[in-house]
Design an enzyme around this catalytic site. Structure first.
Site, PDB file in Angstrom:
ATOM      1  N   ASP A 121     134.329  74.812  19.899  1.00  0.00           N
ATOM      2  CA  ASP A 121     133.591  73.640  19.450  1.00  0.00           C
ATOM      3  C   ASP A 121     134.017  73.379  18.013  1.00  0.00           C
ATOM      4  O   ASP A 121     134.294  74.305  17.257  1.00  0.00           O
ATOM      5  CB  ASP A 121     132.096  73.985  19.509  1.00  0.00           C
ATOM      6  CG  ASP A 121     131.231  72.749  19.401  1.00  0.00           C
ATOM      7  OD1 ASP A 121     131.752  71.628  19.571  1.00  0.00           O
ATOM      8  OD2 ASP A 121     130.024  72.902  19.126  1.00  0.00           O
ATOM      9  N   GLU A 205     136.967  69.668  22.645  1.00  0.00           N
ATOM     10  CA  GLU A 205     136.475  68.316  22.868  1.00  0.00           C
ATOM     11  C   GLU A 205     137.575  67.331  22.479  1.00  0.00           C
ATOM     12  O   GLU A 205     138.464  67.657  21.704  1.00  0.00           O
ATOM     13  CB  GLU A 205     135.295  68.031  21.937  1.00  0.00           C
ATOM     14  CG  GLU A 205     134.059  68.810  22.210  1.00  0.00           C
ATOM     15  CD  GLU A 205     133.083  68.644  21.052  1.00  0.00           C
ATOM     16  OE1 GLU A 205     133.299  69.259  19.991  1.00  0.00           O
ATOM     17  OE2 GLU A 205     132.124  67.874  21.215  1.00  0.00           O
ATOM     18  N   ASP A 288     126.181  76.646  18.847  1.00  0.00           N
ATOM     19  CA  ASP A 288     127.613  76.338  18.855  1.00  0.00           C
ATOM     20  C   ASP A 288     128.413  77.238  19.798  1.00  0.00           C
ATOM     21  O   ASP A 288     129.357  76.788  20.449  1.00  0.00           O
ATOM     22  CB  ASP A 288     128.189  76.436  17.441  1.00  0.00           C
ATOM     23  CG  ASP A 288     127.532  75.442  16.498  1.00  0.00           C
ATOM     24  OD1 ASP A 288     127.172  74.349  16.957  1.00  0.00           O
ATOM     25  OD2 ASP A 288     127.382  75.760  15.293  1.00  0.00           O
TER      26      ASP A 288
END
Ligand SMILES: [Zn+2]
Length: 304
Positions: A121, A205, A288
């Site tokens: 992340d 991502e 996270d």
């Protein structure tokens, strides 16, 4: 050097722009657009020379570079390379230093396949948070210098245009800017290479560039640029070295799903919640780390 205007950088660039323009017209792409002139006030100058008849050479022993029309010049060679030289780009940066970057075809070989996978992340206080729980912080000197830069820029804004003081600060700003860019580049390259070396499958991502441009907060804008550059590096390095890099949809709610049992907890839309316990399975999560575990899972699902 151009005989007419005695400015060789701009002429070469202009020539290239026109060539591109005519090529686009010839290709039948009507919306070619006229070549854009670089701003008269722009402080960036560069030109590119293609390699022909050994016109570009590097001497590591003597720390010299041979460039077309300039012959051998003293320089500081930062990195040795092997392979075929394709071109050299010579640029002058705002603080007045000259740089040469040489494009080389190194004939890169794929790395042997391995079993390890990683999902991560992208964070604000940490640069990345890995599914293993490992958190990679932003380099401390980078943060320090970015603050210093913001302060200098505020000082610059207050100085009178054309004054000596303004000019002094302007050079300071430019130098610090370069230092920050170098530190950041170095950090991003080391980290992306390490991740590519150690993992066969890499999932993160997707970074949305149009969302980035809308953001006006400095800290956020800086980290957006770094993330974007980082994912770009992972993409081409994965391609070079035979790894698989997957970017998952940025709307995938990686923070809201329990990575153990898959239960969704919409309370986590609140970014202030950093730790939580799943109501269904009782697992306790770091926000996270849980997100990065879901990112890896989602990437593998897409791969399957
Ligand atoms: Zn759960």
């Amino acid at each position: 050097m151009c005989r007419n205007c005695k400015q060789f950088h701009r002429c070469l660039n202009l020539d290239e722009a026109y060539q591109n323009f005519f090529r686009r017209l010839k290709d039948g792409k009507v919306k070619a657009g006229f070549p854009k002139f670089k701003s008269r006030h722009s402080n960036k100058f560069s030109y590119k020379s293609n390699f022909t008849n050994n016109n570009i050479e590097v001497d590591y022993e003597e720390n010299k570079i041979k460039l077309p029309k300039l012959k051998w010049i003293d320089s500081k060679v930062h990195r040795e390379f092997s392979g075929e030289i394709k071109s050299a780009t010579i640029s002058k940066n705002p603080s007045g230093r000259y740089f040469v970057s040489i494009l080389v075809d190194e004939g890169i070989k794929e790395l042997p396949k391995i079993d390890k996978e990683i999902g991560f992340d992208l964070g604000l206080s940490e640069f990345i948070i890995e599914n293993s729980g490992n958190k990679v912080p932003n380099p401390k000197n980078l943060i320090k210098n970015e603050r210093k830069l913001a302060k200098l820029q505020r000082q610059l804004a207050k100085k009178q245009k054309g004054s000596n003081n303004r000019n002094k600060i302007r050079i300071k700003v430019a130098r610090l800017h370069e230092k920050i860019t170098d530190t950041r580049k170095d950090f991003l390259h080391k980290l992306s290479s390490q991740i590519i070396n150690e993992n066969q499958v890499i999932v993160s991502e997707d970074i949305n560039i149009s969302g980035m441009l809308k953001n006006h907060k400095l800290a956020k804008a800086i980290s957006d640029v770094s993330w974007f550059e980082f994912t770009r590096q992972l993409e081409y390095k994965a391609y070079w070295y035979g790894r698989t890099y997957i970017k998952i949809d940025r709307f995938y709610p990686s923070s809201q799903i329990c990575a153990i049992c898959g239960t969704k907890n919409i309370e986590l839309k609140n970014l202030k919640i950093r730790e939580w316990t799943c109501e269904n399975c009782g697992s306790h999560h770091d926000r996270d780390i849980n997100a990065s575990r879901n990112i890896l899972k989602e990437g593998k699902r897409m791969l399957a």
